[in-house]
Design a protein around this motif. Structure first.
Motif, PDB file in Angstrom:
ATOM      1  N   PHE A 337     -29.057  19.368   4.306  1.00  0.00           N
ATOM      2  CA  PHE A 337     -30.052  18.842   3.368  1.00  0.00           C
ATOM      3  C   PHE A 337     -31.226  18.209   4.108  1.00  0.00           C
ATOM      4  N   SER A 338     -30.922  17.455   5.172  1.00  0.00           N
ATOM      5  CA  SER A 338     -32.009  16.848   5.944  1.00  0.00           C
ATOM      6  C   SER A 338     -32.869  17.923   6.617  1.00  0.00           C
ATOM      7  N   LEU A 339     -32.228  18.974   7.133  1.00  0.00           N
ATOM      8  CA  LEU A 339     -32.962  20.070   7.737  1.00  0.00           C
ATOM      9  C   LEU A 339     -33.807  20.799   6.704  1.00  0.00           C
ATOM     10  N   ARG A 340     -33.256  20.959   5.494  1.00  0.00           N
ATOM     11  CA  ARG A 340     -34.008  21.622   4.426  1.00  0.00           C
ATOM     12  C   ARG A 340     -35.226  20.796   4.028  1.00  0.00           C
ATOM     13  N   ARG A 344     -39.086  21.880   4.376  1.00  0.00           N
ATOM     14  CA  ARG A 344     -40.004  21.856   3.241  1.00  0.00           C
ATOM     15  C   ARG A 344     -41.225  21.010   3.533  1.00  0.00           C
ATOM     16  N   SER A 345     -41.037  19.878   4.209  1.00  0.00           N
ATOM     17  CA  SER A 345     -42.194  19.032   4.554  1.00  0.00           C
ATOM     18  C   SER A 345     -43.113  19.754   5.537  1.00  0.00           C
ATOM     19  N   GLU A 350     -48.167  22.706   6.378  1.00  0.00           N
ATOM     20  CA  GLU A 350     -48.892  23.935   6.742  1.00  0.00           C
ATOM     21  C   GLU A 350     -49.713  24.452   5.557  1.00  0.00           C
ATOM     22  N   ASP A 351     -49.148  24.361   4.359  1.00  0.00           N
ATOM     23  CA  ASP A 351     -49.912  24.796   3.185  1.00  0.00           C
ATOM     24  C   ASP A 351     -51.159  23.938   2.977  1.00  0.00           C
ATOM     25  N   ASP A 352     -51.010  22.625   3.151  1.00  0.00           N
ATOM     26  CA  ASP A 352     -52.175  21.734   3.003  1.00  0.00           C
ATOM     27  C   ASP A 352     -53.238  22.047   4.051  1.00  0.00           C
TER      28      ASP A 352
END
Length: 385
Positions: A337-340, A344-345, A350-352
């Motif tokens: 979960f922490s890796l996920r 995601r962050s 990268e999207d921003d």
């Protein structure tokens, strides 16, 4: 006469034997003294049974019990109201007659009983081949069982012969293999000794030529050994020699294997969970359950290795505790979960960044377009002039 008669009846507590004439005179003079006389009347057996109040098919024990009861009732010294010396004499005579009669009857019946026992034992003895057991083999009639037992013995004998031949061949093979092993071992020892002698000869020859005279530090003590005040010098030097030759204690090797194994299992579990993704379907959940079961089996094997490690580790504070499979699974879930979240962050950043770059590009494109329009307008004005 009465006081004398009472004195004799009360003081005599054991039977007396008198001559026949004297006993008769006592009987006539002292009728109450009759219990202690030896005179016996001839009675019928049935009358004896009637006097004893027992049946004709009674046992000796029943007769004795009845005699005790009647003696307490009719004995002149019992002090009972029913005491009667004459009746007691008759009961005593009947009791003795019955005992004698039963003894004679038992002696008459004894030969017959012995004959019956002999006949019974003879009847029980095996008289025919039908009573043979044949070791419990076979079924059917005696002849069929006999044929089956003979075949069984033949098969058993052949099996024993085969087992004997097999054991003989195994012994021969073992002796041959032992001989071959001894030959190989002797050859190996001979080769080793020959190499050692060759090396020793080469060293002696080199020393004779003076090849070792120009070595650095010749004649000086070796720096191999050192002193440590906290440990025995012999132990310290032995440890130094072992370390320099690449030797590691067993508990250190086990500790390294345990740590590498648990790290490998954890990484593989997190990678498997990452491969399944989120959310999981029904098939992926079953696959994850199988992976968890395999992981628990691996943890069990690792805990056994930890037990071996705790037995050989020299220090108590170096011992290790068992790994809990459920806690390790929960830890793997949290790591996933922490890796996920981290991924995601990173993707969001990268999207921003890509969006910002896109906006900058649009602004630059608009500015360039405006500049080109101005240039075009100026060019048109110049053409008109």
């Amino acid at each position: 006469m009465k006081p004398t008669r009472i004195l004799l009846a009360q003081n005599l507590s054991f039977p007396l034997k008198f001559p026949l004439s004297l006993s008769k005179s006592l009987w006539l003079q002292f009728p109450d003294f009759c219990p202690y006389s030896s005179f016996k009347h001839n009675r019928n057996i049935k009358d004896c049974y009637r006097l004893m109040n027992v049946s004709e098919d009674c046992s000796v024990d029943e007769i004795r019990d009845s005699y005790r009861t009647l003696a307490k009732k009719y004995h002149p010294d019992s002090g009972s109201t029913t005491a009667d010396a004459n009746m007691f004499v008759q009961i005593d005579e009947a009791y003795r007659e019955l005992l004698t009669h039963l003894e004679r009857e038992s002696k008459k019946r004894q030969p017959l009983d012995d004959d019956e026992d002999e006949k019974t034992s003879n009847y029980k003895m095996p008289q025919h081949r039908h009573y043979l057991s044949y070791e419990g083999v076979g079924y059917g009639t005696p002849s069929q069982r006999q044929r089956q037992y003979i075949q069984f013995r033949v098969d058993r004998a052949s099996d024993q012969v085969l087992d004997f031949q097999k054991q003989k061949l195994e012994r021969q093979y073992a002796e041959n293999s032992m001989l071959a092993r001894n030959v190989r071992q002797s050859k190996k020892v001979k080769i080793t000794q020959a190499i050692e002698r060759l090396v020793e000869d080469l060293i002696q020859e080199s020393m004779a030529k003076g090849d070792f005279d120009n070595l650095r530090g010749k004649g000086k003590p070796l720096d191999k050994f050192s002193y440590c005040p906290h440990i025995d010098p012999m132990t310290h030097n032995l440890n130094r020699i072992l370390i320099d030759n690449g030797y590691l204690p067993e508990w250190i090797v086990l500790q390294k294997e345990i740590r590498e194994t648990i790290d490998k299992l954890r990484n593989e579990l997190v990678a498997s969970r990452k491969k399944l993704g989120d959310p999981m379907t029904y098939a992926k959940e079953n696959q994850w359950t199988e992976l968890c079961e395999h992981f628990k089996d691996d943890i069990t094997k690792l805990n056994k290795k930890i037990n071996d490690f705790n037995l050989v580790v020299p220090l108590l504070n170096r011992q290790m505790v068992h790994f809990n499979a459920d806690k390790e699974l929960l830890r793997a879930e949290q790591a996933y979960f922490s890796l996920r979240d981290e991924m995601r962050s990173v993707e969001k950043a990268e999207d921003d960044k890509h969006r910002d770059n896109k906006q900058v590009n649009l602004r630059e494109l608009l500015v360039s377009w405006i500049v080109q329009l101005k240039k075009l307008r100026d060019f048109i004005k110049q053409d008109k002039q």
